[in-house]
Design an enzyme around this catalytic site. Structure first.
Site, PDB file in Angstrom:
ATOM      1  CG  HIS A   7      -2.070   0.940   1.055  1.00  0.00           C
ATOM      2  ND1 HIS A   7      -1.990   2.279   1.386  1.00  0.00           N
ATOM      3  CD2 HIS A   7      -3.310   0.746   0.536  1.00  0.00           C
ATOM      4  CE1 HIS A   7      -3.137   2.852   1.087  1.00  0.00           C
ATOM      5  NE2 HIS A   7      -3.958   1.953   0.575  1.00  0.00           N
ATOM      6  CD  GLU A  31      -8.847  -3.750  -3.619  1.00  0.00           C
ATOM      7  OE1 GLU A  31      -9.936  -4.265  -3.301  1.00  0.00           O
ATOM      8  OE2 GLU A  31      -8.744  -2.802  -4.394  1.00  0.00           O
TER       9      GLU A  31
END
Ligand SMILES: CC(C)(COP(=O)(O)OP(=O)(O)OC[C@H]1O[C@@H](n2cnc3c(N)ncnc32)[C@H](O)[C@@H]1OP(=O)(O)O)[C@@H](O)C(=O)NCCC(=O)NCCS
Length: 377
Positions: free
Chosen positions: A260, A322
């Site tokens: 991320h 996700e």
């Protein structure tokens, strides 16, 4: 560029906006929505309550919530003409169809540039476009006009009902509601930024939201959960996970659902969704846990080796939202080709509120670029 301005690839570390809507504390692994912990909201509130919070900077009381829920439901109904538009444009990948349909509906509604217009009118246009998401996805998926959902319990339930074609069970709605809240907003992520950039030009709010959808569609942003399921399918059994991960990394490929830009510790949304998945106890949970562990071990090994080689600090790569999204949405009965559209159905609320915020205090986005071509001869 002056000597003080410095090129930052991907605008990493650049503060592009002020916002009261949400804050991602990447070091602490904390996500705040308008003064509230997003995880607490996701576990205890409904989509409409959190939507109201973003819109009004406070949670609603019971009467306000009832009125807001009714307003969102009413605004969320496609007209006959709009259903026809949606049926015509539901071609290709669902999120691309979503983008085309939303854009066409905005044109059909003759939305005008917001500049020099009454803000209350624009507020209504934004709410109405965001509220349409569940019915747009339903038409894309089913290829027919949306069914009636008598005495439904709100946005999350209507969304799932539209996809499954029948009243969903409460546990599935709860799982989807948690997901929709957790992903409703997330600081200055790429799609929110792009929606704000379009809004900053004075363009109509349909153009701004359509921009957000286009940006969301990339696998580095909102397109990862479908490939996560493909990955779990590809691995098949827990004892194959380690070798599979090794092969991917050796081949220079990225593992979907990990890493991320902002989080340097666990993504709180991923931890929450992992808890939801464990509670659902679906057939993939054990495999997902093993794969998560194998990926994290390998990524950590690599990142440590890279940092030692380059003499820099280790940049941790952790699981992102996700990965567990894929497991949770699949168990709730959402087909994988609709995962990105499901993400869009929540983030469209955040985009709308960011567009309102941008309009409320607008400054045209116009960064500089560093010229790397030759000088004039
Ligand atoms: C999300 C993401 C785009 C963030 O990227 P970023 O902060 O810009 O970081 P970078 O793309 O510069 O990557 C930094 C390094 O970590 C590696 N890396 C990052 N995520 C990785 C992943 N999922 N798998 C393997 N390596 C990864 C990159 O290869 C890069 O290595 P290098 O410096 O040797 O080239 C990135 O982590 C990624 O591609 N993840 C996979 C897609 C995904 O899950 N998207 C959903 C995001 S919520």
């Amino acid at each position: 560029m002056t000597s003080e301005t410095k090129f930052s690839p991907g605008l990493e570390g650049v503060v592009a906006c002020e916002t009261r809507l949400s804050h991602v504390d990447g070091e602490a692994g904390k996500l705040i929505f308008s003064g509230h912990n997003a995880v607490d909201l996701a576990e205890n509130k409904t989509v409409e309550e959190v939507w109201f919070l973003l819109r009004h900077n406070r949670l609603p009381d019971a009467k306000e919530l009832k009125a807001f829920r009714a307003k969102v439901e009413e605004a969320g109904k496609l007209t006959e003409d709009e259903v026809k538009i949606a049926l015509k444009l539901r071609v290709g990948e669902p999120l691309s169809a979503f983008r085309s349909i939303l854009s066409a509906i905005a044109s059909h509604r003759k939305l005008k540039p917001w500049l020099n217009r009454d803000m209350s009118e624009i507020d209504e246009e934004i709410l109405a476009l965001s509220a349409l998401a569940p019915q747009i996805v339903e038409v894309i998926h089913k290829g027919k006009r949306p069914i009636r959902k008598a005495r439904n319990n709100g946005y999350a339930e209507r969304y799932l009902w539209g996809i499954n074609g029948r009243r969903p069970d409460a546990e599935a709605v709860q799982a989807v509601e948690t997901y929709l809240i957790l992903t409703m907003d997330h600081g200055m992520n790429a799609s929110t930024f792009s929606a704000r950039v379009t809004a900053s030009t004075g363009a109509d709010v349909g153009a701004a939201i359509t921009t957000g959808i286009g940006t969301l569609s990339g696998p580095l942003h909102g397109g990862a959960p479908g490939p996560v399921l493909d990955m779990l399918d590809g691995i098949g059994e827990a004892d194959k996970a380690e070798q599979w991960v090794e092969d991917q990394l050796t081949g220079g490929r990225r593992i979907m659902g990990f890493g991320h830009r902002v989080y340097r510790t666990d993504d709180p949304r991923a931890l929450t969704l992992r808890r939801v998945a464990e509670h659902q106890s679906g057939f993939r949970v054990d495999l997902a846990r093993e794969v998560e562990k194998a990926v994290l071990d390998k990524l950590s090994e690599r990142q440590k080796a890279k940092a030692a080689r380059l003499g820099v600090a280790v940049r941790p790569l952790r699981v992102n939202v996700e990965f567990w999204t894929a497991v949770v949405l699949e168990h709730a009965g959402i087909p994988r080709e609709l995962f990105s559209s499901t993400f869009c159905t929540s983030r469209i609320i955040g985009w709308g509120e960011h567009v309102r915020e941008q309009i409320g205090n607008n400054k045209l986005f116009r960064p500089l670029s560093e010229y790397t071509g030759p000088d004039v001869e």
